[in-house]
Design a protein around this motif. Sequence first.
Motif, PDB file in Angstrom:
ATOM      1  N   GLN A  17       0.960  -1.239  -0.014  1.00 30.82           N
ATOM      2  CA  GLN A  17      -0.095   0.089  -0.146  1.00 30.82           C
ATOM      3  C   GLN A  17       1.013   1.343  -0.013  1.00 30.82           C
ATOM      4  O   GLN A  17       1.790   1.317   0.913  1.00 30.82           O
ATOM      5  N   GLY A  18       0.571   2.058  -0.603  1.00 30.21           N
ATOM      6  CA  GLY A  18       1.358   3.431  -0.949  1.00 30.21           C
ATOM      7  C   GLY A  18       2.261   3.538  -1.912  1.00 30.21           C
ATOM      8  O   GLY A  18       3.107   4.391  -2.163  1.00 30.21           O
ATOM      9  N   ALA A  19       2.529   2.213  -2.710  1.00 26.78           N
ATOM     10  CA  ALA A  19       3.319   2.019  -3.795  1.00 26.78           C
ATOM     11  C   ALA A  19       3.030   3.184  -4.807  1.00 26.78           C
ATOM     12  O   ALA A  19       1.878   3.481  -5.113  1.00 26.78           O
ATOM     13  N   ASP A  20       4.034   3.461  -5.594  1.00 24.37           N
ATOM     14  CA  ASP A  20       3.673   4.159  -6.895  1.00 24.37           C
ATOM     15  C   ASP A  20       3.057   3.321  -7.878  1.00 24.37           C
ATOM     16  O   ASP A  20       3.841   2.754  -8.741  1.00 24.37           O
ATOM     17  N   ILE A  21       1.810   3.489  -8.074  1.00 29.43           N
ATOM     18  CA  ILE A  21       1.078   2.319  -9.098  1.00 29.43           C
ATOM     19  C   ILE A  21       1.499   2.614 -10.281  1.00 29.43           C
ATOM     20  O   ILE A  21       1.680   1.654 -11.245  1.00 29.43           O
ATOM     21  N   LYS A  22       1.732   3.722 -10.817  1.00 28.57           N
ATOM     22  CA  LYS A  22       2.004   4.072 -12.097  1.00 28.57           C
ATOM     23  C   LYS A  22       3.704   3.324 -12.465  1.00 28.57           C
ATOM     24  O   LYS A  22       3.602   2.758 -13.610  1.00 28.57           O
ATOM     25  N   ASP A  23       4.329   3.559 -11.697  1.00 27.34           N
ATOM     26  CA  ASP A  23       5.615   3.077 -11.698  1.00 27.34           C
ATOM     27  C   ASP A  23       5.499   1.528 -11.820  1.00 27.34           C
ATOM     28  O   ASP A  23       6.090   0.703 -12.642  1.00 27.34           O
ATOM     29  N   VAL A  24       4.780   0.644 -10.954  1.00 25.28           N
ATOM     30  CA  VAL A  24       4.636  -0.533 -10.978  1.00 25.28           C
ATOM     31  C   VAL A  24       4.071  -0.959 -12.278  1.00 25.28           C
ATOM     32  O   VAL A  24       4.385  -2.172 -13.017  1.00 25.28           O
ATOM     33  N   ALA A  25       3.088  -0.415 -12.726  1.00 20.01           N
ATOM     34  CA  ALA A  25       2.123  -0.773 -14.075  1.00 20.01           C
ATOM     35  C   ALA A  25       3.387  -0.855 -15.001  1.00 20.01           C
ATOM     36  O   ALA A  25       3.255  -1.666 -15.923  1.00 20.01           O
ATOM     37  N   GLU A  26       4.123   0.398 -15.133  1.00 22.26           N
ATOM     38  CA  GLU A  26       5.208   0.647 -16.445  1.00 22.26           C
ATOM     39  C   GLU A  26       6.254  -0.581 -16.282  1.00 22.26           C
ATOM     40  O   GLU A  26       6.618  -1.055 -17.347  1.00 22.26           O
ATOM     41  N   ARG A  27       6.837  -0.852 -15.146  1.00 21.67           N
ATOM     42  CA  ARG A  27       7.657  -1.928 -14.937  1.00 21.67           C
ATOM     43  C   ARG A  27       7.305  -3.241 -15.222  1.00 21.67           C
ATOM     44  O   ARG A  27       7.832  -4.267 -15.916  1.00 21.67           O
ATOM     45  N   ALA A  28       5.950  -3.627 -14.793  1.00 21.60           N
ATOM     46  CA  ALA A  28       5.336  -4.848 -15.172  1.00 21.60           C
ATOM     47  C   ALA A  28       5.062  -5.233 -16.702  1.00 21.60           C
ATOM     48  O   ALA A  28       5.596  -5.937 -17.298  1.00 21.60           O
ATOM     49  N   LEU A  56      -4.198   0.157 -10.627  1.00 22.78           N
ATOM     50  CA  LEU A  56      -3.347  -0.372 -11.315  1.00 22.78           C
ATOM     51  C   LEU A  56      -3.703  -0.956 -12.947  1.00 22.78           C
ATOM     52  O   LEU A  56      -2.964  -0.740 -13.879  1.00 22.78           O
ATOM     53  N   VAL A  57      -4.966  -1.424 -13.048  1.00 23.50           N
ATOM     54  CA  VAL A  57      -5.558  -1.639 -14.298  1.00 23.50           C
ATOM     55  C   VAL A  57      -5.451  -0.603 -15.175  1.00 23.50           C
ATOM     56  O   VAL A  57      -5.163  -0.774 -16.468  1.00 23.50           O
ATOM     57  N   ALA A  58      -5.853   0.453 -14.860  1.00 24.78           N
ATOM     58  CA  ALA A  58      -5.826   1.747 -15.711  1.00 24.78           C
ATOM     59  C   ALA A  58      -4.699   2.229 -16.121  1.00 24.78           C
ATOM     60  O   ALA A  58      -4.335   2.570 -17.341  1.00 24.78           O
ATOM     61  N   GLU A  59      -3.547   2.334 -15.009  1.00 26.64           N
ATOM     62  CA  GLU A  59      -2.210   2.654 -15.561  1.00 26.64           C
ATOM     63  C   GLU A  59      -1.510   1.443 -16.229  1.00 26.64           C
ATOM     64  O   GLU A  59      -0.727   1.682 -17.167  1.00 26.64           O
ATOM     65  N   LYS A  60      -1.893   0.378 -16.274  1.00 27.46           N
ATOM     66  CA  LYS A  60      -1.504  -0.803 -16.912  1.00 27.46           C
ATOM     67  C   LYS A  60      -1.796  -0.527 -18.434  1.00 27.46           C
ATOM     68  O   LYS A  60      -0.815  -0.746 -19.232  1.00 27.46           O
ATOM     69  N   ASP A  61      -3.084  -0.243 -18.695  1.00 28.99           N
ATOM     70  CA  ASP A  61      -3.565  -0.025 -20.025  1.00 28.99           C
ATOM     71  C   ASP A  61      -2.891   1.317 -20.532  1.00 28.99           C
ATOM     72  O   ASP A  61      -2.374   1.180 -21.647  1.00 28.99           O
ATOM     73  N   LYS A  62      -2.559   2.238 -19.788  1.00 28.75           N
ATOM     74  CA  LYS A  62      -1.880   3.390 -20.313  1.00 28.75           C
ATOM     75  C   LYS A  62      -0.402   3.072 -20.590  1.00 28.75           C
ATOM     76  O   LYS A  62       0.107   3.452 -21.624  1.00 28.75           O
ATOM     77  N   ALA A  63       0.108   2.261 -19.829  1.00 19.84           N
ATOM     78  CA  ALA A  63       1.652   1.950 -20.026  1.00 19.84           C
ATOM     79  C   ALA A  63       1.881   1.033 -21.244  1.00 19.84           C
ATOM     80  O   ALA A  63       2.676   1.312 -22.261  1.00 19.84           O
ATOM     81  N   ALA A  64       0.705   0.137 -21.486  1.00 24.03           N
ATOM     82  CA  ALA A  64       0.674  -0.803 -22.900  1.00 24.03           C
ATOM     83  C   ALA A  64       0.326  -0.070 -23.987  1.00 24.03           C
ATOM     84  O   ALA A  64       1.055  -0.267 -24.886  1.00 24.03           O
ATOM     85  N   LYS A  65      -0.395   0.917 -24.085  1.00 24.06           N
ATOM     86  CA  LYS A  65      -0.518   2.058 -25.287  1.00 24.06           C
ATOM     87  C   LYS A  65       0.505   2.731 -25.635  1.00 24.06           C
ATOM     88  O   LYS A  65       0.895   2.958 -26.538  1.00 24.06           O
ATOM     89  N   THR A  66       1.340   3.150 -24.475  1.00 18.02           N
ATOM     90  CA  THR A  66       2.574   3.805 -24.879  1.00 18.02           C
ATOM     91  C   THR A  66       3.763   2.899 -25.079  1.00 18.02           C
ATOM     92  O   THR A  66       4.511   3.402 -26.116  1.00 18.02           O
TER      93      THR A  66
END
Length: 87
Positions: A17-28, A56-66
Amino acid sequence: MPTTLELGGKSLVIVGQGADIKDVAERAIAAKPQIAGQTYHAPDCVLMHCSEVDTLVAEKDKAAKTLFPRGILSPDYVILIQQRHVE
């Protein structure tokens, strides 16, 4: 006779909890497609607090599209060698 080697195991992403979710999504997203996901560090499961899953799901979608603006079947992504594998 065709054979598939299954190495088993899971590559977990554990998110506190409190992790940078955008960073987690981009790395994954960056790690998974390497060699079409056939590496030991290709994440295939995320353990996290349920209150942050939608983020996380929303950030993962953004990262995948990028990372893959033309989708995963584009030349930007690792492709399978034989058409029957694609099918």
